[in-house]
Structures are given as C-alpha cells and as structure tokens.
Design a protein around this motif. Structure first.
Motif, PDB file in Angstrom:
ATOM      1  N   VAL A  27     -15.446   0.025  57.885  1.00  0.00           N
ATOM      2  CA  VAL A  27     -16.289   0.578  58.948  1.00  0.00           C
ATOM      3  C   VAL A  27     -17.042  -0.526  59.680  1.00  0.00           C
ATOM      4  CG1 VAL A  27     -18.275   2.065  59.427  1.00  0.00           C
ATOM      5  CG2 VAL A  27     -16.562   2.779  57.756  1.00  0.00           C
ATOM      6  N   ASN A  34     -15.609  -4.577  55.205  1.00  0.00           N
ATOM      7  CA  ASN A  34     -15.632  -3.130  55.044  1.00  0.00           C
ATOM      8  C   ASN A  34     -14.869  -2.499  56.197  1.00  0.00           C
ATOM      9  OD1 ASN A  34     -17.195  -0.493  55.939  1.00  0.00           O
ATOM     10  ND2 ASN A  34     -17.223  -0.670  53.720  1.00  0.00           N
ATOM     11  N   HIS A  59     -22.201   9.594  54.147  1.00  0.00           N
ATOM     12  CA  HIS A  59     -21.457   8.615  54.949  1.00  0.00           C
ATOM     13  C   HIS A  59     -21.348   9.132  56.368  1.00  0.00           C
ATOM     14  CE1 HIS A  59     -18.024  11.309  54.906  1.00  0.00           C
ATOM     15  NE2 HIS A  59     -18.203  11.435  53.614  1.00  0.00           N
ATOM     16  N   GLN A  63     -23.142   2.152  57.562  1.00  0.00           N
ATOM     17  CA  GLN A  63     -22.220   3.255  57.266  1.00  0.00           C
ATOM     18  C   GLN A  63     -22.923   4.609  57.132  1.00  0.00           C
ATOM     19  OE1 GLN A  63     -19.084   2.134  54.240  1.00  0.00           O
ATOM     20  NE2 GLN A  63     -20.245   0.236  54.314  1.00  0.00           N
ATOM     21  N   ALA A  67     -14.326   5.345  53.831  1.00  0.00           N
ATOM     22  CA  ALA A  67     -14.666   3.931  53.988  1.00  0.00           C
ATOM     23  C   ALA A  67     -14.259   3.159  52.731  1.00  0.00           C
ATOM     24  CB  ALA A  67     -16.154   3.762  54.230  1.00  0.00           C
TER      25      ALA A  67
END
Ligand SMILES: O=C(O)C(=O)Cc1ccccc1
Length: 323
Positions: free
Chosen positions: A68, A66, A177, A122, A182
């Motif tokens: 993030v 991911n 978020h 996140q 993201a």
C-alpha cells in the motif's frame, strides 16, 4: 544459549518479529547456518542494520516495502550504506491492524493515536472516520506505539494484535485497514560472504541498487540491459543520494539469481553502465499463500539452457572448434 543473534525492528510485538518467526527452524538453519538464533529487538531498522555491521548480530530482519505505502525509506537508505549487507531471504506478511488501548478506554476518550508511518498510512481513512478528534503521532514501530499507550503517553496504538499481550492492552477495534490484502515484505540480511548464502533454487529474486549519470536516457539504458536478458523487473523505486543533489539510487528487483547467466550478464552490464552499482542479494522468491509469484516464461532465447548453449557455441568459435 546460542551464539547466533538476529536483530529485528522491536520492541517485541512488531510485525517484523512476526515475519521473522514465520521462518521455520529449517529455513532459518538454511539461511543462517543456525536453526535457533537469539532474536534481539532494536529500536529502529537503522539500529538493527548497524548491529550486523558492528558484529553485534549475525543477521537482521527489517521491513523493506509494503503493497500500500511502498518502500520503507530507512531500510532502503540503510541497505546501501557500507560495509555492504546482502539479502538472504524475503518474507511476505499479510498485515492486519488492531487498535489497542488501555483497559477501560472508550473510543470517545481517545485523544491521540500512534503508529509506525506505514501503519498510519494504511489506516488513515479509518482513523479519520472512527477517531476524528485524535491527534496522530508517528513512532519507530507499531509495537513502540503500543508501549507508549501502556506508559500512558498516548491513548491508542495502531499495531499488530499480538502487541496486546506484550503490553497489557485491549482491542478497541480489530481487522482495521483502508485497503484489503495489504502485504508487507521483510528481508533478512547478512554480511556478504557469510556461510549459507542462498544457492539458486530456480525461483529466485535479485535486488540491486544503481546510480546513473544524469543524462537523457541513462535510466532507460539500465532498464534495457535488464529487459533484453529476459529478467522480469518486479520493483523499481528511487531514493535521493543525499550528498549529490539531483542524483538517485534506483532500487531494482528482478527475477533470477546472480549465479544464472541472464542475471549475471545484466549485473555485469550495469557495472559498466552505472556510476555505482550495489548487489543487494539473490534469494528465494517468497509468495503469499494461494498466490502465484512472478517469473513465468522469460521469452524466446532467455532460458538458462539457452544461455548455456549460446555460451558453448561462442566458446567453440573462439577456440576454433566451431563455426
Ligand atoms: O512497526 C512494525 O510493526 C513493523 O514491523 C513495520 C511495519 C509497520 C506497519 C506495517 C507493516 C510493518
């Protein structure tokens, strides 16, 4: 009913299922040789990958990283287990979270909130601000968190909006978020040698895992083998080797395809340099809609044409026809 099965991180309503469903029948048919497979939810990425290894599914779709939170450890560890699996497609999914509760629950009544570790990571700031009293629980997937809410085991789930319909829940908040834009990257894996393994498209990515001796400069030497061939390294991440304390798997993604000379030569060099190297697949590079992908100009002398011409020149030297 088809005999072709694709395992995914379940239960129904995960981002992983959404990612898999973004593949059109044409793309799935191309990647799997079967346009309409049965989609089978599994309780973890490990179980989904094991299903392919055991022959209980022909392919698996799992989250790998991911933008993030970085890599998904269970997937990275699972990819280097044996027998080997190779990536045949990547899918980039922009991820937007909803906070789901049982109908009638208010924010004040939320004493616990559950999500997959990447979902929690996140939305950590949002939870601290909006649900400061809630105990945070980690689950095997975001949809598993929604199922726990439906079962009355936890009060709220941070998950995909689609999980509401699957589990009879309602939105307490949407578009949640900590960091905008993201993106999560999912991969579709198959056993090596399966029909339909991806041919070069000219815009591919190759994934490799490598271990090195524990010596000064060992990783630098590996990276140099990649850099001198004009391969654009798009990711490097490490995971401990577990049974060899202090040693690591380095997960390397670079632009190019194993069938092309630059990536092929880089892989062969890694095979000589590394204590172990695993080819994790060459597959078409995905991009998020509206964004440019990596892999621009590879630099002077680094195009496929340059490699082909220099190989012919060398062959001529060797057979005595050139100088
Ligand atoms: O749990 C899911 O829904 C997944 O597919 C894994 C995940 C979790 C959080 C963000 C992106 C993907």
């Amino acid at each position: 009913m088809t005999g072709f099965r694709v395992a995914f991180l379940g239960p129904h309503g995960t981002f992983c299922e959404q990612a898999l469903r973004t593949l059109t029948p044409a793309v799935l048919g191309d990647a799997l040789g079967e346009p309409e497979p049965a989609l089978l939810p599994f309780a973890s990425t490990t179980a989904a990958l094991d299903a392919v290894r055991a022959g209980d599914a022909e392919a698996a779709c799992v989250p790998v990283e991911n933008s993030v939170e970085g890599g998904v450890p269970a997937t990275m560890d699972g990819l280097v287990e044996t027998p080997p699996l190779v990536i045949v497609r990547e899918i980039l999914l922009p991820v937007r979270f909803s906070v789901l509760v049982r109908p009638g629950t208010t924010a004040d009544e939320v004493g616990s909130v559950a999500s997959h570790p990447h979902g929690e990571a996140q939305t950590r700031r949002w939870i601290a601000e909006h649900l400061p009293a809630a105990e945070v629980r980690l689950t095997s997937s975001t949809a598993a968190a929604a199922a726990q809410v439906a079962a009355g085991e936890v009060d709220a789930a941070v998950c995909a909006p689609v999980a509401a319909a699957h589990h009879g829940l309602v939105e307490l908040a949407s578009g949640v978020h900590d960091t905008g834009d993201a993106v999560t990257r999912f991969v579709l894996v198959r056993p090596p040698g399966a029909p339909g393994l991806p041919a070069p498209t000219g815009a591919d990515r190759t994934s490799i895992a490598a271990t090195t001796v524990n010596q000064p400069g060992a990783l630098l030497a590996v990276l140099t083998e990649i850099a001198v061939r004009g391969v654009d390294l798009t990711r490097i991440e490490s995971r401990p080797l577990k049974d060899r304390r202090g040693d690591y798997w380095f997960f390397l993604d670079g632009t190019g395809h194993v069938a092309e000379p630059a990536m092929g030569e880089a892989l062969a060099a890694l095979r000589r340099r590394c204590t172990d190297v695993r080819f994790l697949g060459s597959y078409p590079r995905a991009t998020v809609a509206g964004e440019e992908g990596p892999g621009g100009d590879p630099g002077p002398g680094q195009t496929v044409k340059d490699y082909t011409e220099s190989a012919s020149w060398l062959a001529a030297l060797r057979d005595g026809s050139g100088a």
